[in-house]
Write a protein that holds these residues in place. Sequence first.
Motif, PDB file in Angstrom:
ATOM      1  N   THR A   1      23.532  41.269  30.203  1.00 28.72           N
ATOM      2  CA  THR A   1      24.725  40.461  30.472  1.00 28.72           C
ATOM      3  C   THR A   1      24.568  39.088  29.832  1.00 28.72           C
ATOM      4  O   THR A   1      23.457  38.573  29.720  1.00 28.72           O
ATOM      5  CB  THR A   1      24.962  40.295  31.989  1.00 28.72           C
ATOM      6  N   ASP A   2      25.680  38.527  29.421  1.00 29.02           N
ATOM      7  CA  ASP A   2      25.655  37.209  28.798  1.00 29.02           C
ATOM      8  C   ASP A   2      26.981  36.514  29.084  1.00 29.02           C
ATOM      9  O   ASP A   2      28.036  37.034  28.742  1.00 29.02           O
ATOM     10  CB  ASP A   2      25.443  37.340  27.286  1.00 29.02           C
ATOM     11  N   GLY A   3      26.921  35.367  29.733  1.00 25.70           N
ATOM     12  CA  GLY A   3      28.134  34.629  30.020  1.00 25.70           C
ATOM     13  C   GLY A   3      28.084  33.948  31.369  1.00 25.70           C
ATOM     14  O   GLY A   3      27.055  33.903  32.035  1.00 25.70           O
ATOM     15  N   LYS A   4      29.226  33.443  31.788  1.00 27.89           N
ATOM     16  CA  LYS A   4      29.331  32.657  33.016  1.00 27.89           C
ATOM     17  C   LYS A   4      28.816  33.377  34.254  1.00 27.89           C
ATOM     18  O   LYS A   4      28.205  32.777  35.119  1.00 27.89           O
ATOM     19  CB  LYS A   4      30.788  32.250  33.267  1.00 27.89           C
ATOM     20  N   GLU A   5      29.110  34.648  34.370  1.00 26.71           N
ATOM     21  CA  GLU A   5      28.752  35.395  35.581  1.00 26.71           C
ATOM     22  C   GLU A   5      27.624  36.400  35.341  1.00 26.71           C
ATOM     23  O   GLU A   5      27.521  37.403  36.027  1.00 26.71           O
ATOM     24  CB  GLU A   5      29.981  36.127  36.112  1.00 26.71           C
ATOM     25  N   GLU A   6      26.755  36.101  34.392  1.00 21.28           N
ATOM     26  CA  GLU A   6      25.718  37.068  34.008  1.00 21.28           C
ATOM     27  C   GLU A   6      24.802  37.474  35.161  1.00 21.28           C
ATOM     28  O   GLU A   6      24.470  38.650  35.306  1.00 21.28           O
ATOM     29  CB  GLU A   6      24.905  36.559  32.823  1.00 21.28           C
TER      30      GLU A   6
ATOM     31  N   SER B   1      35.465  43.262  35.605  1.00 16.26           N
ATOM     32  CA  SER B   1      35.858  42.194  36.529  1.00 16.26           C
ATOM     33  C   SER B   1      35.037  40.917  36.332  1.00 16.26           C
ATOM     34  O   SER B   1      35.376  39.885  36.905  1.00 16.26           O
ATOM     35  CB  SER B   1      35.737  42.674  37.979  1.00 16.26           C
ATOM     36  N   PHE B   2      33.984  40.987  35.531  1.00 19.06           N
ATOM     37  CA  PHE B   2      33.124  39.816  35.325  1.00 19.06           C
ATOM     38  C   PHE B   2      33.441  39.102  34.025  1.00 19.06           C
ATOM     39  O   PHE B   2      33.728  39.732  33.003  1.00 19.06           O
ATOM     40  CB  PHE B   2      31.647  40.227  35.324  1.00 19.06           C
ATOM     41  N   ASN B   3      33.353  37.769  34.070  1.00 19.55           N
ATOM     42  CA  ASN B   3      33.581  36.937  32.903  1.00 19.55           C
ATOM     43  C   ASN B   3      32.262  36.801  32.130  1.00 19.55           C
ATOM     44  O   ASN B   3      31.677  35.730  32.059  1.00 19.55           O
ATOM     45  CB  ASN B   3      34.114  35.568  33.342  1.00 19.55           C
ATOM     46  N   SER B   4      31.793  37.918  31.608  1.00 24.91           N
ATOM     47  CA  SER B   4      30.540  37.977  30.856  1.00 24.91           C
ATOM     48  C   SER B   4      30.602  39.151  29.900  1.00 24.91           C
ATOM     49  O   SER B   4      31.276  40.148  30.174  1.00 24.91           O
ATOM     50  CB  SER B   4      29.338  38.191  31.790  1.00 24.91           C
ATOM     51  N   GLY B   5      29.859  39.056  28.817  1.00 19.97           N
ATOM     52  CA  GLY B   5      29.676  40.204  27.951  1.00 19.97           C
ATOM     53  C   GLY B   5      28.633  41.094  28.602  1.00 19.97           C
ATOM     54  O   GLY B   5      27.632  40.596  29.119  1.00 19.97           O
ATOM     55  N   ILE B   6      28.878  42.401  28.625  1.00 20.57           N
ATOM     56  CA  ILE B   6      27.956  43.321  29.283  1.00 20.57           C
ATOM     57  C   ILE B   6      27.742  44.535  28.390  1.00 20.57           C
ATOM     58  O   ILE B   6      28.708  45.199  27.996  1.00 20.57           O
ATOM     59  CB  ILE B   6      28.503  43.778  30.652  1.00 20.57           C
ATOM     60  N   ASN B   7      26.481  44.813  28.104  1.00 17.51           N
ATOM     61  CA  ASN B   7      26.131  46.003  27.335  1.00 17.51           C
ATOM     62  C   ASN B   7      25.291  46.926  28.189  1.00 17.51           C
ATOM     63  O   ASN B   7      24.473  46.474  28.989  1.00 17.51           O
ATOM     64  CB  ASN B   7      25.352  45.645  26.072  1.00 17.51           C
TER      65      ASN B   7
END
Length: 86
Positions: free
Chosen positions: A65-70, A28-34
Amino acid sequence: MVEGKILVHLQYGLQGRIAAKFVQLASSFNSGINLIKNGRSVDAKSIMGVMSLEVRKGEEVTIITDGKEEQKAIAVLGDFLLRENY
């Protein structure tokens, strides 16, 4: 990029239905997540990846997390892993 280490409190870890809810939440988040366990990194938006880590209660994982919503993503996902019952 934001990184956080979390000690998993989920009673049954990230297995089955709980893993699916975690992946749905991550997606649901606009981020890359590992999600990382014991040096192995998987895409937190992949059910197969998350389940392959076999995360159990009491184990430590790292979320990156990396991105707008990190910031929001790491806070919400970290909170999810800290719950004892879900």
